[in-house]
Structure formats: structure tokens, C-alpha cells
Scaffold this active site. Sequence first.
Site, PDB file in Angstrom:
ATOM      1  N   GLY A  50       0.766  -1.239   0.000  1.00 45.54           N
ATOM      2  CA  GLY A  50       0.000   0.000   0.000  1.00 45.54           C
ATOM      3  C   GLY A  50       0.793   1.282   0.000  1.00 45.54           C
ATOM      4  O   GLY A  50       0.343   2.291  -0.531  1.00 45.54           O
ATOM      5  N   GLU A 105       4.132   3.884   6.482  1.00 44.99           N
ATOM      6  CA  GLU A 105       2.877   3.162   6.302  1.00 44.99           C
ATOM      7  C   GLU A 105       1.942   3.980   5.429  1.00 44.99           C
ATOM      8  O   GLU A 105       1.994   5.206   5.442  1.00 44.99           O
ATOM      9  CB  GLU A 105       2.188   2.961   7.666  1.00 44.99           C
ATOM     10  CG  GLU A 105       2.470   1.644   8.319  1.00 44.99           C
ATOM     11  CD  GLU A 105       1.597   0.532   7.784  1.00 44.99           C
ATOM     12  OE1 GLU A 105       1.281   0.507   6.574  1.00 44.99           O
ATOM     13  OE2 GLU A 105       1.232  -0.342   8.574  1.00 44.99           O
ATOM     14  N   ASP A 106       1.051   3.297   4.721  1.00 48.11           N
ATOM     15  CA  ASP A 106       0.026   4.006   3.980  1.00 48.11           C
ATOM     16  C   ASP A 106      -1.084   4.472   4.916  1.00 48.11           C
ATOM     17  O   ASP A 106      -1.523   5.615   4.849  1.00 48.11           O
ATOM     18  CB  ASP A 106      -0.540   3.151   2.847  1.00 48.11           C
ATOM     19  CG  ASP A 106      -1.019   1.763   3.307  1.00 48.11           C
ATOM     20  OD1 ASP A 106      -0.764   1.379   4.466  1.00 48.11           O
ATOM     21  OD2 ASP A 106      -1.637   1.061   2.497  1.00 48.11           O
ATOM     22  N   ASP A 109      -4.941   1.902  10.823  1.00 51.10           N
ATOM     23  CA  ASP A 109      -6.340   1.785  11.243  1.00 51.10           C
ATOM     24  C   ASP A 109      -6.443   0.835  12.432  1.00 51.10           C
ATOM     25  O   ASP A 109      -6.428   1.279  13.558  1.00 51.10           O
ATOM     26  CB  ASP A 109      -7.268   1.427  10.078  1.00 51.10           C
ATOM     27  CG  ASP A 109      -6.769   0.272   9.226  1.00 51.10           C
ATOM     28  OD1 ASP A 109      -5.944  -0.536   9.689  1.00 51.10           O
ATOM     29  OD2 ASP A 109      -7.218   0.165   8.084  1.00 51.10           O
ATOM     30  N   PHE A 157     -13.688   2.912   4.512  1.00 51.08           N
ATOM     31  CA  PHE A 157     -12.723   2.107   3.781  1.00 51.08           C
ATOM     32  C   PHE A 157     -12.194   2.948   2.635  1.00 51.08           C
ATOM     33  O   PHE A 157     -12.948   3.359   1.748  1.00 51.08           O
ATOM     34  CB  PHE A 157     -13.341   0.807   3.265  1.00 51.08           C
ATOM     35  CG  PHE A 157     -12.303  -0.165   2.806  1.00 51.08           C
ATOM     36  CD1 PHE A 157     -11.680  -1.004   3.717  1.00 51.08           C
ATOM     37  CD2 PHE A 157     -11.914  -0.210   1.477  1.00 51.08           C
ATOM     38  CE1 PHE A 157     -10.688  -1.891   3.301  1.00 51.08           C
ATOM     39  CE2 PHE A 157     -10.929  -1.093   1.057  1.00 51.08           C
ATOM     40  CZ  PHE A 157     -10.314  -1.931   1.972  1.00 51.08           C
ATOM     41  N   ASP A 164      -5.651  -0.317  -1.693  1.00 52.43           N
ATOM     42  CA  ASP A 164      -6.472  -1.124  -2.591  1.00 52.43           C
ATOM     43  C   ASP A 164      -7.635  -1.785  -1.883  1.00 52.43           C
ATOM     44  O   ASP A 164      -7.721  -1.806  -0.662  1.00 52.43           O
ATOM     45  CB  ASP A 164      -5.612  -2.220  -3.223  1.00 52.43           C
ATOM     46  CG  ASP A 164      -5.323  -3.355  -2.244  1.00 52.43           C
ATOM     47  OD1 ASP A 164      -5.663  -4.508  -2.552  1.00 52.43           O
ATOM     48  OD2 ASP A 164      -4.763  -3.093  -1.158  1.00 52.43           O
ATOM     49  N   ARG A 170      -5.561   0.884  -6.681  1.00 49.66           N
ATOM     50  CA  ARG A 170      -4.244   1.396  -6.296  1.00 49.66           C
ATOM     51  C   ARG A 170      -3.772   2.530  -7.198  1.00 49.66           C
ATOM     52  O   ARG A 170      -3.057   3.417  -6.764  1.00 49.66           O
ATOM     53  CB  ARG A 170      -3.182   0.294  -6.368  1.00 49.66           C
ATOM     54  CG  ARG A 170      -3.229  -0.714  -5.268  1.00 49.66           C
ATOM     55  CD  ARG A 170      -1.968  -1.582  -5.303  1.00 49.66           C
ATOM     56  NE  ARG A 170      -2.127  -2.807  -4.566  1.00 49.66           N
ATOM     57  CZ  ARG A 170      -1.992  -2.928  -3.259  1.00 49.66           C
ATOM     58  NH1 ARG A 170      -1.704  -1.880  -2.531  1.00 49.66           N
ATOM     59  NH2 ARG A 170      -2.150  -4.093  -2.667  1.00 49.66           N
TER      60      ARG A 170
END
Length: 178
Positions: A50, A105-106, A109, A157, A164, A170
Site C-alpha cells: 500500500g 505506512e500508507d 487503522d 474504507f 487497494d 491502487r
Amino acid sequence: MDLPLTGNGRLRRIVYSAGDIRRRVSELGREIGEAYSAEDDVLVLGMLKGSFIFVADLVREIPIPIHVDFLVAGSYGNRMTTSGEVRLFYNPQTSITGRNVILVEDIIDSGNTLLRVLPLLLKGEPANLEICTLLHKRLIRLPKDARWVGFDAPEEFLVGYGLDFGEDFRHLPYIGAM
């Protein structure tokens, strides 16, 4: 503008535009560059898959010499919620001992990935370990908080800009909510 539709669904809205992301990534790169000097032996360690677009854009904005490597971990598969099981697929070959490591990190959560990866990295005895994330949902308190956060993210989300859903979305230059 029509929002993308794939076999995995359709976006409901754009949350962060390509321009918003570009501006914030530039700011993050500048902030990281101010935190270190050229002599600090900085390793940017991206979490794949990600974060690959974010890492590529971020490292071009960091004005000091750095090295780059990647970890591959996953916990989502084809679902919109984490399985809770984090699998580490690739451990970097680059030594982190005595280095200033920035884990990129992307999105943070559930925190499951970081809870699994941070102890593994600390065993490598870095001089310093910091976290940079593009998105943070603030759903969990981690033993080590992110030093650099691009955006506080909504509890939706999110896909696009590397994130993705079942490998779709993506490629989008922006981040949208499904």
C-alpha cells in the site's frame, strides 16, 4: 466526474484530492529533512504494497541523503476489514542496526500490522525508529505513535494512491471512500 467502478465496487466520494496529497507529502518530506542531518544514516523502510506510491513521492521530497528498503506484510486480503492475522512476506536485507529508521505506512487503522512489525524492527537495534503514515484513523493507541501523519482519516474504507480493495483502485491519483 464519474468515480471508478470495478468488480470490487464503486467509490462513493473523493476524500483527498491529488493536489491535497501532493502538498501534504511535500510538507512531510520537508519535516523529515529538518529532523535529521546528512550524517544521520537514515533508512526509509516502506510497508508494501500500500505505501509504494507514497514512499516514492515522499523520498523525492526529503532533502537529505537516505536509503530505502521495504517490508511486505498484509492482513486484509479481499475484505474491507482486517483479518487480524498479519503475515510478514518479506523482511529487508538491509541492516538497521545503529541506523535512524523511518517506517512508512500508507494507513494506520486497526494497528495490527504495526503491533506485529515494531517489535521485529526493534530487535534489529536501530539507533532510532520513527513512524510516518499518510493516513491515521486514530482507532488504536500504539506503543509508539506516528511522528509524522499526513492526514487524520475518516472511519471509512479508503482506496487509491496505493491503497487497494482486492488489488483494485491502487492506481488512482487521489484517495476515495468506498
